[in-house]
Design a protein around this motif. Structure first.
Motif, PDB file in Angstrom:
ATOM      1  N   ALA A  23       0.833  -1.204   0.000  1.00  0.00           N
ATOM      2  CA  ALA A  23       0.000   0.000   0.000  1.00  0.00           C
ATOM      3  C   ALA A  23       0.867   1.252   0.000  1.00  0.00           C
ATOM      4  N   GLY A  24       0.235   2.353  -0.278  1.00  0.00           N
ATOM      5  CA  GLY A  24       0.878   3.647  -0.216  1.00  0.00           C
ATOM      6  C   GLY A  24      -0.103   4.637   0.386  1.00  0.00           C
ATOM      7  N   ILE A  25       0.219   5.894   0.274  1.00  0.00           N
ATOM      8  CA  ILE A  25      -0.653   6.953   0.776  1.00  0.00           C
ATOM      9  C   ILE A  25      -1.346   7.600  -0.418  1.00  0.00           C
ATOM     10  N   ARG A  26      -2.645   7.365  -0.505  1.00  0.00           N
ATOM     11  CA  ARG A  26      -3.428   7.998  -1.568  1.00  0.00           C
ATOM     12  C   ARG A  26      -3.847   9.382  -1.090  1.00  0.00           C
ATOM     13  N   ILE A  27      -3.568  10.383  -1.904  1.00  0.00           N
ATOM     14  CA  ILE A  27      -4.009  11.744  -1.656  1.00  0.00           C
ATOM     15  C   ILE A  27      -5.264  11.918  -2.507  1.00  0.00           C
ATOM     16  N   LYS A  28      -6.403  12.236  -1.853  1.00  0.00           N
ATOM     17  CA  LYS A  28      -7.661  12.287  -2.608  1.00  0.00           C
ATOM     18  C   LYS A  28      -8.522  13.461  -2.160  1.00  0.00           C
ATOM     19  N   ALA A  29      -9.500  13.773  -2.985  1.00  0.00           N
ATOM     20  CA  ALA A  29     -10.438  14.852  -2.688  1.00  0.00           C
ATOM     21  C   ALA A  29     -11.478  14.370  -1.689  1.00  0.00           C
ATOM     22  N   LYS A  30     -11.903  15.301  -0.826  1.00  0.00           N
ATOM     23  CA  LYS A  30     -13.010  15.010   0.085  1.00  0.00           C
ATOM     24  C   LYS A  30     -13.957  16.205   0.069  1.00  0.00           C
ATOM     25  N   ILE A  31     -15.217  15.920   0.223  1.00  0.00           N
ATOM     26  CA  ILE A  31     -16.228  16.968   0.257  1.00  0.00           C
ATOM     27  C   ILE A  31     -16.255  17.576   1.656  1.00  0.00           C
ATOM     28  N   TYR A  32     -16.747  18.790   1.755  1.00  0.00           N
ATOM     29  CA  TYR A  32     -16.849  19.509   3.022  1.00  0.00           C
ATOM     30  C   TYR A  32     -15.483  19.807   3.627  1.00  0.00           C
TER      31      TYR A  32
END
Length: 102
Positions: A23-32
């Motif tokens: 695994a790695g560190i996923r950087i993702k969009a989040k709402i709010y």
């Protein structure tokens, strides 16, 4: 898009986030959330295996950071640099044409 992570931030993620083998560190969009590039959206992290990354960064300590193609819309052509702030917590700096966006 370019993704970079400084050594201190990479060490923080390795120590503070449980990352299983592969695994790695996923950087993702989040709402709010909040960000200087998308009103109403911020960043989240997810320790998971990459599927279709558009960008990756492998830190010297072996931690893989990545952004999936499904989150490309969020960055809108911005680069991301991850450092630690004065409180030793991750700080996300968005850059457009090499200039930090606040």
């Amino acid at each position: 898009m370019k993704l970079t992570v400084d050594k201190q931030a990479a060490a923080w993620f390795k120590e503070e986030v449980g990352i299983r083998e592969g695994a790695g560190i996923r950087i993702k969009a989040k709402i709010y959330g909040g960000s200087p590039v998308r009103e109403g959206f911020g960043l989240a992290i997810d320790p998971i295996e990459p599927l279709n990354p558009i960008v990756t960064y492998k830190a010297d300590n072996g931690v893989l950071f990545f952004v999936e193609d499904t989150d490309e819309w969020f960055f809108d052509g911005h680069d991301l640099n991850i450092t630690l702030n004065e409180h030793a917590e991750p700080h996300y700096v968005y850059l457009k044409d090499g200039v930090a966006i606040n």
